[in-house]
Write a protein that holds these residues in place. Sequence first.
Motif, PDB file in Angstrom:
ATOM      1  N   ASP A 247      36.319  31.635  62.808  1.00 17.50           N
ATOM      2  CA  ASP A 247      37.269  31.473  61.697  1.00 17.50           C
ATOM      3  C   ASP A 247      38.664  31.973  62.050  1.00 17.50           C
ATOM      4  N   GLY A 248      38.900  32.272  63.311  1.00 17.96           N
ATOM      5  CA  GLY A 248      40.231  32.719  63.726  1.00 17.96           C
ATOM      6  C   GLY A 248      40.467  34.206  63.626  1.00 17.96           C
ATOM      7  N   GLY A 249      39.411  34.985  63.392  1.00 14.49           N
ATOM      8  CA  GLY A 249      39.544  36.438  63.434  1.00 14.49           C
ATOM      9  C   GLY A 249      39.870  37.086  62.109  1.00 14.49           C
ATOM     10  N   ASN A 250      39.352  36.527  61.003  1.00 11.89           N
ATOM     11  CA  ASN A 250      39.641  37.097  59.688  1.00 11.89           C
ATOM     12  C   ASN A 250      38.885  38.390  59.428  1.00 11.89           C
ATOM     13  N   TYR A 251      37.738  38.541  60.050  1.00 12.45           N
ATOM     14  CA  TYR A 251      36.876  39.685  59.745  1.00 12.45           C
ATOM     15  C   TYR A 251      36.660  40.555  60.984  1.00 12.45           C
ATOM     16  N   LEU A 252      36.294  41.786  60.700  1.00  9.71           N
ATOM     17  CA  LEU A 252      35.985  42.742  61.762  1.00  9.71           C
ATOM     18  C   LEU A 252      34.632  43.368  61.468  1.00  9.71           C
ATOM     19  N   CYS A 253      33.768  43.375  62.468  1.00 10.32           N
ATOM     20  CA  CYS A 253      32.452  44.004  62.361  1.00 10.32           C
ATOM     21  C   CYS A 253      32.513  45.365  63.055  1.00 10.32           C
ATOM     22  N   ALA A 254      31.921  46.375  62.414  1.00  6.73           N
ATOM     23  CA  ALA A 254      31.904  47.725  62.988  1.00  6.73           C
ATOM     24  C   ALA A 254      30.525  48.330  62.830  1.00  6.73           C
ATOM     25  N   ILE A 255      30.118  49.097  63.825  1.00  8.35           N
ATOM     26  CA  ILE A 255      28.861  49.851  63.761  1.00  8.35           C
ATOM     27  C   ILE A 255      29.173  51.304  64.071  1.00  8.35           C
ATOM     28  N   ASP A 256      28.639  52.201  63.237  1.00 14.27           N
ATOM     29  CA  ASP A 256      28.877  53.621  63.467  1.00 14.27           C
ATOM     30  C   ASP A 256      27.644  54.271  64.085  1.00 14.27           C
ATOM     31  N   GLU A 257      27.796  55.540  64.460  1.00 13.78           N
ATOM     32  CA  GLU A 257      26.716  56.244  65.164  1.00 13.78           C
ATOM     33  C   GLU A 257      25.975  57.214  64.254  1.00 13.78           C
ATOM     34  N   THR A 258      25.762  56.814  63.009  1.00 14.38           N
ATOM     35  CA  THR A 258      24.901  57.608  62.135  1.00 14.38           C
ATOM     36  C   THR A 258      23.441  57.331  62.471  1.00 14.38           C
ATOM     37  N   SER A 259      22.530  58.005  61.810  1.00 12.73           N
ATOM     38  CA  SER A 259      21.105  57.829  62.103  1.00 12.73           C
ATOM     39  C   SER A 259      20.640  56.410  61.822  1.00 12.73           C
ATOM     40  N   ASP A 260      21.266  55.728  60.853  1.00 15.25           N
ATOM     41  CA  ASP A 260      20.903  54.344  60.538  1.00 15.25           C
ATOM     42  C   ASP A 260      21.790  53.330  61.242  1.00 15.25           C
ATOM     43  N   HIS A 261      22.782  53.789  61.988  1.00 17.95           N
ATOM     44  CA  HIS A 261      23.712  52.903  62.694  1.00 17.95           C
ATOM     45  C   HIS A 261      24.177  51.778  61.774  1.00 17.95           C
ATOM     46  N   ASN A 262      24.871  52.174  60.721  1.00 20.97           N
ATOM     47  CA  ASN A 262      25.290  51.202  59.708  1.00 20.97           C
ATOM     48  C   ASN A 262      26.210  50.140  60.293  1.00 20.97           C
ATOM     49  N   ILE A 263      26.014  48.907  59.844  1.00 22.11           N
ATOM     50  CA  ILE A 263      26.900  47.805  60.212  1.00 22.11           C
ATOM     51  C   ILE A 263      27.736  47.455  58.993  1.00 22.11           C
ATOM     52  N   SER A 264      29.031  47.319  59.169  1.00 22.78           N
ATOM     53  CA  SER A 264      29.930  46.998  58.061  1.00 22.78           C
ATOM     54  C   SER A 264      30.858  45.864  58.471  1.00 22.78           C
ATOM     55  N   ILE A 265      31.247  45.069  57.467  1.00 22.47           N
ATOM     56  CA  ILE A 265      32.146  43.936  57.681  1.00 22.47           C
ATOM     57  C   ILE A 265      33.413  44.185  56.878  1.00 22.47           C
ATOM     58  N   TRP A 266      34.571  43.997  57.521  1.00 19.22           N
ATOM     59  CA  TRP A 266      35.857  44.319  56.914  1.00 19.22           C
ATOM     60  C   TRP A 266      36.792  43.114  56.929  1.00 19.22           C
ATOM     61  N   ASP A 267      37.447  42.884  55.786  1.00 21.33           N
ATOM     62  CA  ASP A 267      38.587  41.972  55.735  1.00 21.33           C
ATOM     63  C   ASP A 267      39.801  42.823  56.093  1.00 21.33           C
ATOM     64  N   TRP A 268      40.121  42.882  57.363  1.00 25.42           N
ATOM     65  CA  TRP A 268      41.072  43.866  57.859  1.00 25.42           C
ATOM     66  C   TRP A 268      42.519  43.546  57.486  1.00 25.42           C
ATOM     67  N   GLN A 269      42.804  42.302  57.067  1.00 27.37           N
ATOM     68  CA  GLN A 269      44.175  41.915  56.742  1.00 27.37           C
ATOM     69  C   GLN A 269      44.507  42.050  55.262  1.00 27.37           C
TER      70      GLN A 269
END
Length: 739
Positions: A247-269
């Motif tokens: 889609d041209g880079g509208n979203y950003l996926c991130a994973i953190d290092e908590t015990s559940d390694h949460n995955i989150s999706i961001w509308d960074w703009q």
Amino acid sequence: MSMIRYYYFINYEFAISIARSPTTRSNGPPQSSLRRAKRWSSTGDFTHSPQNQGSNSQLVGARLSASTKSLFNLFKPAVLNNVKHGTRDMQYNEEEGTVRMYLRGRPVVLYVPTPMIDHYDLHKVTTPPQSKLKLDWVYGYRGRDCRSNLHLLPTGEIVYFVAAVVVLYNMEEHSQRHYLGHTDDVKCIAIHPNKLVVATGQTCGLDRRDTLPHIRIWNSVSLATLSVIGNGEFDGSICCLSFSKADGGNYLCAIDETSDHNISIWDWQKSDKGSKLTETKCSVDTVVCAEWHPLERNQIVSCGKGHVSFWSLDNGGMLYKRMGIFESREKPRYVTCVAFNQNGDVLTGDSNGNIIIWARGTNTIFRLVRNLHEGSIFSICVLKNGNVITGGGKDGRILLFDGSLNPTGEAAQIEDHFGGIRTLSEGRGSQLLVGTTKNCILIGDIEMGFNPAMLGHTEEVWGLAAHPTLPQFATAGHDRLLQMWDSLSHTVVWSKDIGNSDFEISIQEQAQSIGFSPDGTVMVVGCVSGKWLAIDSETRELYTHHTDGSEPIQVVTFSPSGNLLVLGSRDNYIYVYQVNEDATKYSRVGRCMGHSSFITHLDWSVDGQYLRSNSGDYELLFWNPGICRQISQSSIFRDVDWATHTCIISFETIGIWPEGADGTDINNCSRSGDGKLLATGDDFGKVKLFSHPACQPKSLYHSYGGHSSHVTNVSFLQDDTRLVSTGGGDTSVLQWVVN
């Protein structure tokens, strides 16, 4: 003496004698729970050592120091001027010309130079220097524990990170630019499909108020920050980032290092803080990689310990997961990397050295290519022409395949001293970029081989010494490497013999300290084991080696004339050696005994007659090194000129100690050759620049970030135009220009 002053004197001396009675020497490993806690060496620490933590003697000392404070307030003479500083009130005694300051409840008496006695004022504020620092060059790369962090930008620059700095390195011009928005370790990086926007994620620092884990999105041309997202939203470090691609880079996926390694999706703009669309648990097991599919909108693939997951983001912003099905095939311990071929199939490498092809849109195995590498495949790179290259972390091999994963027979072997392959990326033309497990960046191709573009240390760097006559400096660390750097060409001086034993000296010992002879021809390296070596700084010939004690040699320094060498040890002693004319032979004179804790810093007087020293329990002692005797009458040194200034506890460094300092916050200081500047490195990753002398409490300064762990050492180079600082846990070496 009046009865009141006599009573005060007796009670104070009694309290101090009891508080100082237990030894402060520590032999055990550091047990501090703080990630960036003080580490004077790998073998122990005065403040946080298990022998001292919670001990009765410490409690008694604390109570006694509190009682002595009340004694001071009750019986202090009228001539005492007070100012709040450090952990206690600081006093100036005009009659004696002394300043009494406190570190961790311990008094330190410092003598004011004679010309200043009549007009010294504790309440005066020292202004910061007119000179400032600018980051000039970053030596090092973080490859040992990070992946997919080496990319070529349209600007012709390679972008990567080390410590809290994101480096943009132009290979053709041999120049660097630096993004300095982060406040702690950068752990991951993602490049937007437009190849201009970059996202970088950082870890959580020691002080959560200032260094919360977050993501910074910035322009790689202007270095301007576009948005800062997730501040306060993440509980652990950001370990994986990926921009959406179809889609041209509208979203950003991130994973953190908590015990559940949460995955989150961001509308960074959406705003300068972004907008989180959704978040869910990713895996209770380690996640090492997450990539957005280049052809499928709203499709993400993540992998890690024993799993690969296929994610779908629906129009309502919900994430759905399908686990990869290994069926009857052996499940690898780790799925280590993800890539996508030109058909949109998913390629994963694993810890068994296999590549698995997952057909586009499915979570089942389409094909398995076995035993390509010995050990893990840490990186798969699909080239623009459709060919595939793989890199092995254990075997150090690079293999080339066609688009159908048929071997072409072309391969390259990375030399062992560079480490295994951590990441592969496509460079210009046929060039490949290789990041290794030993923090090296290599550039080349399979046919012609690979050469280093960046070298670095892989463990804590404690040894740092500026060459006395050349624009060069030496570093040594716990990785057993000793390296000489040229500050003008930004290269390793000894790299001309790459691949040979002359390239970098493996000293077979963890190194703790370095010192040059006055003419720069010989360097002495102090080791963690108590061993020390004398080495020719040009030919790297080993002249001699000795052993003093069995604990780290914390500091080594030659006298100004070069006729004596002193070594400060973790065992509380200062060892003195007679040196011959060409500094190739050393005869032990004796050892200086008097400190009750490990030696931290040493300075010679300009005439070479005297020595001063600091120790782990905040003592400042003076010596006649020729006969290895302590000189107890400290007042006679108030007007002595010192050839160097590395002692962090002295009259000239009163102002470098922040309010509430516990004595271990500041690791090192260095005075410029012209005597106008004083630089310090501290436990909070900061390099600070003061005016010298910094003899007023709370002297003002300039502060600079870049390191992400304790700054172990700082040193001005021979002409004062540059300053070098070394990092502990971040293993980096930063070079600053003095403007």
